[in-house]
Write an enzyme that holds these catalytic residues in place. Structure first.
Site, PDB file in Angstrom:
ATOM      1  N   ASP A 165       1.905  34.160 -39.469  1.00  0.00           N
ATOM      2  CA  ASP A 165       1.651  35.234 -40.263  1.00  0.00           C
ATOM      3  C   ASP A 165       1.908  36.247 -39.385  1.00  0.00           C
ATOM      4  OD1 ASP A 165       1.311  37.227 -42.002  1.00  0.00           O
ATOM      5  OD2 ASP A 165      -0.737  36.291 -42.874  1.00  0.00           O
TER       6      ASP A 165
ATOM      7  N   GLU B  70      -0.868   4.825  -5.867  1.00  0.00           N
ATOM      8  CA  GLU B  70      -2.279   4.750  -6.370  1.00  0.00           C
ATOM      9  C   GLU B  70      -2.895   6.097  -6.961  1.00  0.00           C
ATOM     10  OE1 GLU B  70      -2.684   5.013  -1.794  1.00  0.00           O
ATOM     11  OE2 GLU B  70      -1.258   4.015  -3.341  1.00  0.00           O
TER      12      GLU B  70
ATOM     13  N   VAL C 217       0.981  -1.301   0.097  1.00  0.00           N
ATOM     14  CA  VAL C 217       0.055   0.252  -0.027  1.00  0.00           C
ATOM     15  C   VAL C 217       0.713   1.216   0.066  1.00  0.00           C
ATOM     16  CG1 VAL C 217      -1.789   1.305   1.186  1.00  0.00           C
ATOM     17  CG2 VAL C 217      -2.155  -1.035   1.156  1.00  0.00           C
TER      18      VAL C 217
END
Length: 899
Positions: free
Chosen positions: A330, A288, A283
């Site tokens: 341009d 996660e 964990v």
């Protein structure tokens, strides 16, 4: 009013269609239009199906890393460790909630921004032309079409002038269809209905009017819109990379945990203790929150780009923006204001100075004004712009159309020329619309005495080829006369000043002669009436932005249809004196092979007098040189190059065709906006790197502590439940807060990243490895120190627990900016991050000092001495990290390519 009965309008004449729809060529009244809007509804298609809030929440769990954590919780349940299992799921759900809240908030903001972008159409209402929102179109409206327009509703054509429509979106046929108005007497499929136009298709050439026959879901494209509603949004390339990375991380963590379990069992620990510790480590080591954080970074990046007036249409564009090496644009509207104004009118030997400041008063050298009036009259008639008076009594006239057309019409109005009066008096019998390939436009009117007046407006070199005479105060003189030579010298002076110059000419023929001559011969032996010069002032912020782009290794390539001298003059105003050797003319590009052009684009800074096909060749040549190209355009002729570029950028007032193929729409067409968008693109990528290093290096350092403890035979340095609480402190709040980071200082002092390199380049990987070892060694040292001298495992674990959590909260400020030291005044400028750190620090204190929670976590209160050691170690870590930042990022020599 009821809906009109469906009829095959392509089988009706245009007049019969108008009669059936109860309208006319003068259009509907506002009253009728509002009534029909209530009956037919808005002219809009069903929006793409969006995720519900519930699905958005559960999407946070659709992550291979989450799957591993859930398996870990299942193992805890099997071992009857319900508290650990519950806490694991608490951590997972907490991460999901935080991710959901941020993603939902960001997506709502983006939705509002997208809704702010509206399509407008030109309609005839109450006999006059005006612009309305496309969603307000109703059946019976008469709509004007021009090249570049995206057609907003189905309709029957009333009149056309060389009208060609690209219907590929509907029929799959890539070639534009030439439209006509004649009745089709037999039933045919959509692709053969040449007297009809359809919503979603685009005008590629020509001019015309049509009456709306169907809107919204009743249109041909509306009938298939249910396919759009159920289309799922695909992942971006970056999200796919992270999905693969997540799988790799899962494999590495799983292998490390297996190794840890084997070592534990080999050392004689119980199977249950080994599995519980392994589960907790799983964990802890699994980031996660990684994938949700990446998604949020991209969405927040889009939000910030929108605040800088850049609307991202495709999510992957925000990733690519930071890698841009070349901007093709341009000068008009990008480097300049894009608000053309007439500055000079040149007729014969006379010249009109400072026209824009004259407030309609005509001042000349010799007192003659007739030539100027005639030149402006031609310029206002050979013109597609039109005016609209708002409802306010004292409101100024609103001009609609291309900037050049609007400027010419405005100048004509200033000197009292009424275009409407001329058009009402004289019937137009022919016209040629302006096209970038031809560089001229024509209008033909019947005038008095059975004569025909041909008026032409266009580029000086094109008009000059067709003129043999010069109008000097209403006297026709040969172009080669002394006056002709003088006007040519004056023309050269105007072009040297960087002004855009247009030529006006006319020819008056008898009707009989006009009918006898071919179109080509009609345009010969014309009389030059004059030259009109227009000025487009520079944007104030462009010079600083161009300098910023240069420092960032980004090259500007000006691609323009104007003269080279005009483009060179604009660049000179910006402090860049471009030599002739770095200017290329469109005619030369035509003669070049692709290989020759590929060599030329390496050094060229200005491409002048280019055609549409030149633009896409320039973009592709740059890409062959491994340049990451952003192409900025607004017209239909820019669309192929915009689509071919790595990031296509269209301007907000550009044609619908350009917007359709672009990745980003600039609501402000300024060059500075493009540079800001690139800067934000770099921030997005930097935030992703920050999160990666924070989650992976910091989380993996806990694995290091456990392996050290295992090797030296120490007790577990942390309890499983403590690891889970650290996970809450470290990963939930600071991790998400990092997605809001906006510190971009010094990011634009580096060259663009190589798009082919990995997300973490060599220097970032080196930094992450250093963090891994320094944090891991520090935590192991803290456990050994307290356990050795205090001989109290609970106290040692608590001290290690506090150090790992505390130094991660300080570390988040270290990585706020890899190119700036932590010791600076604005280190706390990110409010979201500050709040996240404060909340996490309070959770740390609660976990140590609140009796109920400390008993649950197995912690004990620690005193000032241990806190002093924790702060000292964290300070030492920070100094090491800052030194490494200096070596790897701050003082490393940069090789920036100068523009």
């Amino acid at each position: 009013m009821k809906k009109f009965a469906q009829r095959p309008h392509y089988m009706l004449s245009s007049s019969a269609t108008l009669l059936h729809l109860q309208t006319s060529e003068k259009g509907l009244s506002d009253f009728d239009a509002n009534g029909r809007l209530n009956v037919f509804g808005k002219n809009a298609l069903p929006k793409q199906k969006k995720l519900s809030r519930i699905k958005l929440f559960f999407r946070q769990f659709n992550n291979p890393l989450i799957y591993i954590v859930v398996v870990a919780a299942g193992i805890s349940v099997m071992l009857n460790h319900m508290i650990d299992a519950s806490f694991i799921m608490f951590v997972v759900v907490l991460n999901a909630i935080v991710g959901y809240l941020q993603e939902n908030k960001a997506e709502k903001s983006l939705e509002k921004l997208y809704d702010s972008i509206q399509q407008y159409v030109r309609v005839i209402r109450q006999g006059g032309k005006k612009e309305i929102l496309a969603e307000q179109l109703v059946v019976g409206d008469v709509v004007n079409l021009m090249a570049g327009d995206k057609i907003a509703a189905d309709g029957r054509l009333l009149s056309v002038e060389e009208l060609h429509v690209n219907e590929a979106i509907l029929t799959g046929e890539w070639r534009p269809v030439k439209k006509e108005t004649e009745i089709i007497e037999e039933e045919v499929i959509v692709s053969d209905q040449k007297n009809m136009v359809f919503a979603g298709t685009t005008v590629t050439q020509g001019y015309g009017y049509y009456v709306v026959t169907a809107t919204g879901v009743d249109t041909e494209i509306g009938k298939i819109s249910h396919f759009v509603k159920n289309t799922n949004e695909s992942q971006t390339p970056l999200q796919k990379k992270f999905a693969e990375l997540s799988k790799l991380i899962g494999v590495v963590v799983f292998a490390a945990i297996i190794l840890f379990a084997i070592l534990g069992l080999w050392r004689g620990q119980s199977v249950e203790d080994v599995f519980i510790a392994s589960t907790a480590l799983t964990v802890s080591a699994i980031p996660e929150g990684l994938l949700p954080a990446i998604t949020i970074v991209l969405i927040f990046g889009m939000r910030r780009l929108a605040k800088h007036r850049a609307l991202v249409r495709k999510l992957n564009a925000s990733e690519t923006m930071g890698a841009i090496t070349t901007i093709c644009a341009d000068k008009t509207g990008t480097l300049t204001m894009g608000e053309m104004r007439v500055s000079h009118v040149l007729t014969g030997p006379n010249e009109l100075y400072d026209f824009g400041k004259s407030n309609g008063a005509i001042h000349t050298k010799n007192g003659e004004v007739q030539g100027y009036i005639k030149a402006l009259q031609i310029a206002s008639i050979v013109n597609d712009a039109y005016t609209e008076q708002t409802q306010e009594t004292d409101a100024e006239m609103i001009y609609h159309g291309r900037p050049t057309d609007c400027a010419l019409l405005m100048a004509a109005n200033q000197v009292g020329i009424s275009v409407e009066s001329y058009r009402a008096k004289y019937t137009q019998i022919d016209q040629e619309l302006f096209q970038s390939e031809k560089k001229y436009a024509v209008r033909v009117h019947e005038i008095e005495n059975d004569k025909v007046r041909i008026m032409m407006l266009g580029a000086p070199e094109i008009i000059s080829d067709r003129t043999d005479f010069l109008d000097v105060n209403n006297v026709r003189m040969p172009r080669k006369s002394g006056e002709g030579k003088q006007i040519n010298k004056s023309l050269e002076e105007l072009t040297k000043q960087g002004l855009r110059v247009l030529a006006c000419s006319e020819r008056i023929l008898t009707r009989e002669t006009y009918n006898r001559l071919s179109k080509k011969d009609r345009y010969k032996n014309m009389t030059l009436v004059g030259y009109i010069a227009l000025k487009d002032p520079l944007r104030h912020e462009v010079e600083a932005s161009l300098s910023k782009a240069e420092r960032a290794g980004i090259r500007l390539v000006v691609i323009t249809g104007d003269h080279a001298t005009t483009a060179k003059s604009v660049m000179l105003e910006l402090g860049h004196n471009i030599p002739e050797s770095k200017i290329c003319i469109g005619a030369d590009i035509t003669d070049m092979s692709d290989d020759e052009l590929q060599k030329q684009v390496k050094t060229m800074k200005i491409f002048a007098r280019v055609l549409p096909e030149h633009k896409i060749r320039i973009v592709r040549a740059l890409q062959k040189n491994d340049e990451v190209v952003a192409m900025v355009g607004d017209g239909i002729n820019d669309a192929p190059a915009i689509k071919a570029s790595d990031v296509g950028i269209s301007v907000g007032n550009g044609t619908d065709v350009a917007k359709e193929v672009s990745d980003i729409i600039l609501l402000d067409s300024s060059f500075s906006t493009i540079v800001k968008a690139i800067e934000q693109g770099r921030v997005i990528y930097e935030n992703i790197r920050r999160i990666l290093i924070y989650l992976i290096a910091d989380d993996f350092s806990e694995l290091f502590v456990f392996f050290v403890a295992m090797l030296f035979g120490w007790p577990l340095p942390l309890l499983p439940i403590q690891i889970l609480w650290i996970n809450v402190i470290e990963d939930s709040f600071p991790n998400i807060a990092l997605t809001t980071e906006y510190d971009s200082k010094k990011l634009m002092d580096e060259p663009p990243r190589n798009p082919k390199e990995s997300i973490l380049s060599k220097k970032y990987k080196e930094f992450m490895i250093i963090v891994f070892f320094v944090s891991g060694i520090s935590a192991a040292f803290m456990f050994w120190l307290v356990n050795s001298f205090c001989e109290n495992v609970e106290l040692a674990r608590t001290a290690t627990f506090a150090l790992i959590a505390f130094d991660s909260l300080v570390f988040v400020y270290v990585i706020r900016n890899f190119r700036r030291f932590i010791f600076r005044k604005d280190i706390f400028s990110n409010t979201s991050l500050n709040i996240a750190v404060i909340v996490s620090f309070l959770l740390l204190l609660v976990g140590i000092y609140m009796p109920f929670l400390s008993n649950f976590l197995g912690t004990v209160p620690i005193g000032g001495a241990i806190w002093t050691i924790i702060i000292a170690i964290t300070f030492a870590e920070t100094l090491i990290f800052e030194v490494m930042k200096s070596v790897l990022f701050i003082n490393r020599k940069k090789s920036v390519t100068k523009v």
